[in-house]
Design an enzyme around this catalytic site. Structure first.
Site, PDB file in Angstrom:
ATOM      1  N   THR A 152       0.210  -0.312   0.000  1.00  0.00           N
ATOM      2  CA  THR A 152       0.000   0.000   0.000  1.00  0.00           C
ATOM      3  C   THR A 152       0.800   1.188   0.000  1.00  0.00           C
ATOM      4  O   THR A 152       0.556   1.724  -0.864  1.00  0.00           O
ATOM      5  CB  THR A 152      -0.529  -1.032   0.463  1.00  0.00           C
ATOM      6  OG1 THR A 152      -1.636  -1.244   0.305  1.00  0.00           O
ATOM      7  CG2 THR A 152       0.239  -1.861  -0.023  1.00  0.00           C
ATOM      8  N   VAL A 153       2.070   1.119   0.902  1.00  0.00           N
ATOM      9  CA  VAL A 153       3.122   2.081   0.459  1.00  0.00           C
ATOM     10  C   VAL A 153       4.311   1.298  -0.105  1.00  0.00           C
ATOM     11  O   VAL A 153       4.677   0.262   0.418  1.00  0.00           O
ATOM     12  CB  VAL A 153       3.623   2.998   1.606  1.00  0.00           C
ATOM     13  CG1 VAL A 153       2.478   3.878   2.054  1.00  0.00           C
ATOM     14  CG2 VAL A 153       4.093   2.207   2.849  1.00  0.00           C
ATOM     15  N   SER A 167       1.985  -2.402   4.182  1.00  0.00           N
ATOM     16  CA  SER A 167       0.606  -1.975   4.015  1.00  0.00           C
ATOM     17  C   SER A 167      -0.282  -2.548   5.101  1.00  0.00           C
ATOM     18  O   SER A 167      -0.057  -3.654   5.586  1.00  0.00           O
ATOM     19  CB  SER A 167       0.086  -2.437   2.649  1.00  0.00           C
ATOM     20  OG  SER A 167      -1.298  -2.179   2.509  1.00  0.00           O
ATOM     21  N   MET A 208       2.215  -0.160  -6.000  1.00  0.00           N
ATOM     22  CA  MET A 208       1.323  -0.575  -4.922  1.00  0.00           C
ATOM     23  C   MET A 208      -0.131  -0.504  -5.375  1.00  0.00           C
ATOM     24  O   MET A 208      -0.449   0.025  -6.434  1.00  0.00           O
ATOM     25  CB  MET A 208       1.542   0.309  -3.708  1.00  0.00           C
ATOM     26  CG  MET A 208       1.289   1.785  -3.964  1.00  0.00           C
ATOM     27  SD  MET A 208       1.244   2.772  -2.460  1.00  0.00           S
ATOM     28  CE  MET A 208      -0.388   2.379  -1.848  1.00  0.00           C
TER      29      MET A 208
END
Length: 528
Positions: free
Chosen positions: A349-350, A367, A430
Site C-alpha cells: 500500500t506504500v 501496508s 502498490m
C-alpha cells in the site's frame, strides 16, 4: 526515449544515493539517514517508519511488509507477513454470524509483521541501530507535519466511510487518533501524534521486542481480550518472519524478481512468461488485449492456489514452468474470455525504493490493506492494525481457507530487476490486486517500449477487475478503447487517481542512478 509517449515529469539522476516513495517527508527522512552514514537498508526502514506517520491512510505500525534487498552483490528476500491466530477457525468465525471474513473489526486481524521486519533488516544489513533510523519518524510524530494533498484526499474518503460502518467502542481509539474530535483531517492540516512517537521509540529501543513480548504486546493482548479478539500472547511471542529466496523469470534479457508465495508476485511473473516470446513494438489494442488476457489467466490460478507455502497443495515452481506456459498460452485468443483455473491434479500500500553509494539497493513495501486496515487502533499506542485476514476464504475446500497460524494470500509485492547477475534496480507498484498488473505494465514499458523510468510509470494504465471488466485511465486512446470493446472487453473509464497503483523505480547506471516517481500521488525523490 520512446517516441510514442512522453512524460511531463523527467527522471532524476543521482550520483550517490536515492530514496523514492509516495510522500516527500518520508523520502527526505531516508536521505537524512543516508547522509548520516546509513546505507540503503537503513534508509528504507527510516522511510518506511516515517510513512506510518505521514501516510497513515495506507499503512501503519501494525502493517505487514516485504522486501527485496541487494546487499554486497547478493539478492535477499524478506517475508514479514503475519499469520492468523492459533485460536481462530472457520467454525468460530461463522458462529459470529459471518459468511465471509469482514473487512474491518477484530476478526480480520493477523499478527502484524512490520516491526519485526524493520528490526530484521537492520540487524542483518544495517549500519545504524533501529532507534537511530526510527528517530526521524519519532520527530515527525512529536512535532507534527502538514498533511499532503493525496493523503488528505484519502483521509477524508476513509473517515467518511468508517463513520458509517465502524460502530462500537472498539473503534473509539481510531477516531481519537485519526480525527479532530470526529472531523476528518484534510490536506493542509497539521497532524501530530505523541502515541505514534512513544510507540516507535519503544520499538526502536527494544529492537521490536516491545511489540511482540513487552509493553506494547501487553496492550495488544488486553485489547483483544476486551473485545473478544483471537490474537493472544503466544501468537505475538512466537511470531517469526523469514528471509526467502526471490523467484524470477527472464524477460527480454532481464531477470524480473519477486517474493515467492504467499505473495502474489508470482502472478506478474506468470503473465510475463506467457508474453515473453511475443514481439511488442507498439502499444496498440492487440498489446493491451494480450496483456489483459495473460493477467486474467495468471490470476485465475494464483487466486485459486496461492496461499501460505506450508499449506499449498501445488508446487509454485510449476506455475513458472515451460509446461505451464505451453498449457496456458493457447488460452490467449483474439477475443476476451473468462479465464478459468487449471486442474492442478491433472497438470503437475506504500512502496519505496532506496539506493546508496556502495551499490546496495532495496525494494520495500508495507501496508495495512484497504486504507487504514481493520479500523482498529490499540488504545494509547497509535498502532493501526492491518486486516490481512480479509483475504482468507471460509470455504473449507478453498486452498486459501482460514486455518490457525496460517499466512494468507498477500497482495503487497516488491519487485527487483537483475541483468547478467548484477543489480539493475528496485521497482514496485502498490495498490491491492493492481500490483502484479502494474508490475507487468511497467516492465513491458521499460523493455518492450524502451521507456525511461519516469515514462514507464507515467504511461496510461489499465486494471482488470473481474470477468470481462477492465478499467482504463481516462487518458487512454479512444480508438484503442473501441478496438478492445470489439474484442469483447467491457471497458470502464476512470480518473488516474482511482486505483491504478502508485510506483517507484531506481535503476543503476554506469555512473550513479536514474529514478522515477509516481505522479498519481505526491511522489517524491530525495537524492544527493
Amino acid at each position: 526515449m520512446n517516441n510514442q509517449f512522453f512524460s511531463k515529469k523527467q527522471s532524476v539522476h543521482a550520483k550517490n544515493g536515492v530514496v523514492a516513495t509516495s510522500e516527500g517527508l518520508a523520502a527526505q527522512a531516508g536521505l537524512e539517514i543516508l547522509k548520516k552514514g546509513g546505507n540503503a537498508i537503513d534508509a528504507a526502514v527510516a522511510t518506511a517508519a516515517c510513512l506510518t506517520v505521514v501516510e497513515p491512510t495506507s499503512n501503519g505500525i501494525g502493517s505487514d511488509c516485504f522486501a527485496i534487498v541487494y546487499f554486497k552483490d547478493k539478492l535477499y528476500g524478506l517475508n514479514s507477513s503475519g499469520y492468523s491466530s492459533r485460536n481462530i477457525s472457520i467454525k468460530k468465525v461463522k458462529e459470529r454470524g459471518f459468511d465471509k471474513i469482514p473487512a474491518t473489526g477484530i476478526v480480520p486481524i493477523t499478527v502484524p509483521g512490520t516491526p519485526k521486519g524493520w528490526a530484521s533488516l537492520i540487524e542483518k544489513f544495517g549500519n545504524l541501530s533501529l532507534i537511530e533510523v526510527l528517530t526521524p519518524a519519532i520527530k515527525l510524530a512529536e512535532e507534527g507535519f502538514i498533511i499532503s494533498e493525496t493523503v488528505g484526499y484519502y483521509f477524508e474518503r476513509a473517515i467518511k466511510a468508517y463513520k458509517q460502518r465502524n460502530k462500537g467502542e472498539m473503534f473509539d481509539h481510531f477516531f481519537k487518533v485519526f480525527t479532530k474530535n470526529g472531523e476528518s483531517y484534510k490536506a493542509g492540516d497539521l497532524f501530530k501524534s505523541q502515541w505514534h512517537a512513544d510507540t516507535l521509540r519503544k520499538i526502536g529501543e527494544t529492537n521490536s521486542d516491545a511489540f511482540y513480548k513487552g509493553e506494547l504486546s501487553d496492550k495488544i493482548v488486553s485489547f483483544m481480550e476486551k473485545y473478544n479478539g483471537f490474537i493472544d500472547k503466544s501468537d505475538l511471542e512466537e511470531y517469526q518472519n523469514e528471509f526467502v529466496e526471490p523467484i524470477s523469470i527472464n524477460y527480454k534479457g532481464f531477470d524480473i524478481c519477486e517474493i515467492p508465495p504467499n505473495g502474489q508476485g508470482i502472478t506478474a511473473l506468470m503473465a510475463l512468461n506467457l508474453l515473453k516470446e511475443e514481439d511488442f513494438t507498439i502499444k496498440n489494442s492487440e498489446t493491451y488485449h494480450k496483456q489483459i488476457e495473460a493477467l486474467k489467466i495468471a490470476f485465475s490460478d494464483t487466486l485459486t492456489y496461492v496461499t501460505d507455502p506450508l499449506f499449498m497443495k501445488m508446487n509454485p515452481n510449476y506455475l513458472l514452468s515451460e509446461k505451464y506456459i505451453k498449457l496456458r498460452k493457447k488460452d490467449i485468443t483474439d477475443k476476451a474470455l473468462n479465464q478459468n483455473p487449471i486442474d492442478y491434479k491433472k497438470s503437475g500500500t506504500v512502496y519505496l525504493a532506496t539506493a546508496d553509494s556502495e551499490g546496495n539497493m532495496v525494494s520495500f513495501i508495507q501496508s495495512n490493506y484497504m486504507g487504514f486496515g481493520s479500523g482498529i487502533v490499540i488504545d494509547d499506542t497509535g498502532i493501526s492494525i492491518q486486516n490481512r485476514g480479509h483475504t482468507f476464504s471460509l470455504d473449507e475446500n478453498h486452498h486459501n481457507k482460514l486455518e490457525p497460524r496460517k499466512r494468507t494470500y498477500h497482495t503487497i509485492i516488491p519487485g527487483f530487476i537483475m541483468k547478467d547477475k548484477k543489480a539493475y534496480g528496485p521497482f514496485g507498484v502498490m495498490g491491492g490486486f493492481m500490483q502484479p498488473q502494474g508490475h507487468l505494465q511497467v516492465v513491458m514499458n521499460l523493455f518492450d517500449f524502451n521507456m525511461n523510468p519516469q515514462e514507464a510509470l507515467d504511461a496510461p494504465r489499465f486494471r482488470w477487475d473481474k470477468a470481462l471488466n477492465v478499467a482504463v485511465e481516462n487518458s487512454f486512446d479512444q480508438e484503442i478503447i473501441k478496438d478492445l470493446e470489439e474484442k469483447g472487453h467491457i471497458i470502464n473509464l476512470e480518473p488516474r487517481n482511482s486505483g491504478f497503483g502508485r510506483g517507484q523505480i531506481i535503476f543503476k547506471q554506469k555512473e550513479g542512478y536514474i529514478a522515477g516517481t509516481e505522479t498519481r500521488c505526491d511522489g517524491h525523490i530525495a537524492y544527493y
